[in-house]
Design a protein around this motif. Structure first.
Motif, short mmCIF file in Angstrom:
data_model
loop_
_atom_site.label_atom_id
_atom_site.label_comp_id
_atom_site.label_asym_id
_atom_site.label_seq_id
_atom_site.Cartn_x
_atom_site.Cartn_y
_atom_site.Cartn_z
N UNK A 117 41.62 54.18 39.74
CA UNK A 117 40.66 53.21 40.26
C UNK A 117 39.78 52.62 39.16
N UNK A 118 39.51 53.43 38.13
CA UNK A 118 38.58 52.97 37.09
C UNK A 118 39.23 52.14 36.00
N UNK A 119 40.51 52.40 35.74
CA UNK A 119 41.18 51.68 34.65
C UNK A 119 41.09 50.16 34.82
N UNK A 120 41.37 49.62 36.03
CA UNK A 120 41.22 48.16 36.18
C UNK A 120 39.82 47.68 35.82
N UNK A 121 38.80 48.46 36.19
CA UNK A 121 37.43 48.09 35.86
C UNK A 121 37.25 47.97 34.35
#
Lengths: 42, 245, 222, 241
Positions: D131-135
């Motif tokens: 979930x955090x990688x795209x951010x």
């Protein structure tokens, strides 16, 4: 040569560290002695 | 045994004095670094002593998990503590030597960095011992010691590779060492080893004594006339262990 | 000390927690098929002794044998219940027991179902255990302890959070289990609840067994 | 009188290895179900890592070129801190109502419990990373110049490296006085080579300057060594009383 003061400070630092440790050993030893004597009084 | 202690103490003091004389007067002056190179005679023996003590700690930790002998556990904790003292000496004298020679206090090279990580691991070991109560500490600390020992080669390798990818200012010294320097180095190491043995010995005696006092206090807590509330209420540590299995 | 053959033997058991001792040399035996009430003040070492017999704590000195084995090896024959429920609050009773049955290698729901019925609860109840009343939760906790049909039941202060009515029901349940051949060790400070139910009253004080009697009146006033 | 034995073989030999697998699976499903019902760990961790991303991006103004050099470090430090939040929750559920005692009195092997917990943490932390990688990619304008697929083995091996020791040290620190404080103090020193492997490997791929092969091998070695150590020593930790 100026670098001689580094030599002396390194030697001094070594012995400061060792003496601090020995000091902490003595302190812990005294505290234990005191606890032991308190226990004996009871 | 007890008589041996002062004899060893006097002997160590004499050796240390002789070693200082050897290091400052007898040893030849190094050509490029000059007198400051004499830090070598404190820095390197301290490192060797620290590594030796950490090795003793590993052996004692494994032995404790196998035999569950409290004396071996005491040996493990003593060697770790004195080892950390010597490792601190290494980390303090290192930069003092580096500054006049390399012009910088610290560089993230293999040996420096892995010694620092080693120090961190053993400080966390001592913290764990301090923060867990004495019934559980030995087994937990022994497990951590084994983890630390497994970690060290990995630390060394990873940093070594990391550094070869990112070139550093070339570190001088190296090459062959004058045989006279070797002799002085070994004399210093022997002196520091005796000194370490002396410290371990006193620390071990202190630990034995602490355990005796603890035992006496434990009995006292059970039999004392002022036994009002339960041990759990008076000692939150015990209560916590009960609830936090 | 006992007329029944001993099933649990403690030999000079010592337990020390840092600066505090819980047991200092307990030597005693518990006979098969009997209901023992272990009494004593707070800090007398009752709970610690029970935890060592259950294999949860390791004695500092001495040893305990259960059915001739170490407590850990005898774990299939030991049911353990504490004043905490030892259940997951967010799951229903049956879900809890299904999980714990797995730990004993039991794959079917039959054992769980049986255990729940034995403590007079409804196995189909879908409410999470956290919403049970104290008395119900305690009985569900007992169901967990007898799930694998152990020979020995160890209970640590099972009445500490429940009202008198539930406690009496629990005692009746336990006497029935004793009559079915189980050995029961129950630690409590509410001795009066067990009058007429327990076979033996073991009194502990200052980390030792003080006395072991057949009736409560002889065990001193509590 | 026989000697009291708590040691390695006894408890394990009580159940065969197939039941060990069953127990691991049962514990894992139970944990995931409970986590799904409360979502304690996941929610707090997600929010925490969002905070980390935002605060990191405020502390400097990255250009694409520059951020490539530092992103590896940032991403993994953020994951490391977020993982500690999750790892501290690992055993909390087992401490409530002292359920851990129920596990300990059963013949179930401690290894199975450890494996279930480690897998559960791996699952949660991986989810968080996904979930955090795209951010991170959006906030730091990231684009890999090296072979991007190699980020996957680095991610998986690195996450396992954090999680396996994290689960173990969480079990150790829950037996100490200041539980939550102890975990990072024990975990971080031991994790240094793993963190270096993840950071350097990721940076190598992002900048495309070096090969990441060495770091993948290093992480693999680290994982194998410490998974073995955890499985061998977990019983000693669980039974330390």
């Amino acid at each position: 040569m100026n670098s001689i003061k580094f030599l002396y400070s390194a030697y001094a630092a070594t012995w400061t560290i060792h003496l601090l440790y020995i000091g902490s050993l003595v302190r812990r030893y005294r505290r234990l002695k005191q606890e032991l004597s308190e226990l004996k009084q009871k | 045994m007890k008589r041996l202690f002062p004899i060893l103490a006097v002997l160590t003091a004499l050796m240390l004095g002789y070693a200082v004389y050897q290091a400052l007067v007898v040893a030849p002056t190094e050509r490029t670094m000059g007198d400051v190179q004499r830090i070598f005679y404190y820095h390197v023996p301290s490192a060797w002593t620290a590594f030796l003590l950490f090795f003793v700690n590993l052996v004692a930790s494994v032995a404790y998990l196998v035999k569950r002998n409290p004396k071996v556990d005491a040996l493990a904790m003593v060697s770790a503590e004195v080892g950390v003292v010597f490792c601190t000496v290494v980390l303090v004298t290192g930069p003092i030597w580096a500054r006049p020679v390399w012009g910088i206090w610290w560089t993230w090279d293999v040996r420096l960095t892995s010694t620092l990580v080693l120090w961190l691991i053993y400080v966390s070991y001592l913290l764990l011992r301090r923060f867990s109560d004495s019934a559980q500490a030995p087994a937990l600390a022994a497990a951590l010691a084994i983890f630390g020992a497994l970690d060290i080669p990995l630390v060394y390798f990873s940093i070594w590779f990391f550094r070869t990818q990112h070139p550093q200012p070339v570190i001088g010294g190296g090459g062959s060492i004058d045989p006279r320097m070797w002799r002085v180095l070994l004399i210093n190491w022997m002196a520091f080893l005796c000194f370490a043995l002396l410290m371990c010995w006193s620390r071990y005696r202190l630990e034995t004594m602490r355990r005796e006092v603890e035992e006496a206090q434990a009995l006292e807590s059970l039999l004392g006339d002022d036994r009002g509330p339960s041990a759990e209420i008076r000692n939150p540590k015990v209560a916590l262990n009960r609830s936090g299995q | 000390m006992t007329d029944a053959p001993p099933i649990i033997t403690a030999t000079n058991v010592i337990k020390q927690f840092g600066r505090f001792a819980a047991l200092r040399g307990v030597s005693t035996e518990f006979g098969a098929g009997k209901f023992y009430a272990i009494l004593g003040d707070n800090g007398a070492g009752k709970t610690t002794l029970l935890r060592i017999i259950a294999g949860l704590a390791r004695p500092t000195g001495g040893c305990v044998s259960v059915l001739g084995m170490s407590p850990r090896d005898a774990c299939r024959e030991i049911g353990y219940m504490a004043h905490a429920s030892l259940l997951y609050d967010e799951m229903s009773g049956m879900e809890n027991l299904r999980y714990f049955a797995r730990l004993y290698g039991i794959d079917d729901d039959k054992h769980g179902d049986q255990a729940i019925r034995m403590v007079a609860l409804d196995p189909t109840l879908s409410r999470p255990v956290g919403q049970y009343s104290q008395g119900m939760r305690q009985r569900m906790s007992l169901a967990r302890a007898i799930l694998h049909d152990p020979k020995i039941l160890l209970l640590d202060e099972p009445f500490s959070n429940v009202d008198a009515q539930s406690a009496r029901e629990m005692v009746t349940l336990l006497t029935r289990m004793r009559d079915a051949g189980k050995t029961i060790l129950l630690v409590t400070h509410q001795a009066s609840l067990l009058e007429g139910a327990a076979n033996k009253f073991v009194r502990m004080g200052a980390g030792q067994v003080v006395e072991c009697t057949n009736s409560l009146s002889a065990a001193g006033t509590l | 009188m026989h000697k009291q034995s708590f040691g390695g073989g006894d408890a394990m030999s009580l159940l065969s290895s197939t039941t060990r697998g069953t127990i691991t699976r049962a514990t894992l499903t139970k944990d995931i179900r409970l986590e799904w019902r409360s979502k304690d760990a996941l929610n707090s961790m997600l929010f925490f890592s969002l905070l980390v991303v935002v605060i990191f991006s405020l502390s400097f103004d990255p250009l694409a070129e520059e951020s490539r050099r530092i992103a590896g470090g940032l991403v993994w430090v953020a994951f490391l801190f977020a993982a500690v939040v999750a790892l501290n929750q690992t055993w909390a559920r087992e401490l409530r109502n002292q359920v851990l005692d129920a596990y300990r009195v059963s013949p179930a092997p401690p290894n199975a419990l450890f494996m279930a917990k480690a897998l559960g943490n791996f699952f949660i932390v991986s989810l968080l990373e996904a979930l955090m990688t795209p951010l991170f990619i959006i906030f730091y304008n990231l684009r890999a110049l090296g072979p991007a697929w190699q980020l996957i083995p680095i991610g998986l091996l690195g996450t396992w490296a954090l999680v396996v020791n994290g689960t173990f040290f969480a079990a150790i620190s829950l037996r100490t006085r200041s539980r939550e404080l102890m975990l990072p103090l024990l975990l971080f020193p031991i994790s240094i080579p793993a963190v270096l492997g993840m950071v350097a490997g990721t940076t190598a791929i992002l900048t495309g300057e070096n090969s990441a092969h060495f770091w993948i091998v290093l992480l693999l070695t680290y994982d194998v060594v410490f998974t073995t150590a955890c499985l061998a020593l977990f019983e000693k930790v669980l039974e330390a009383e």
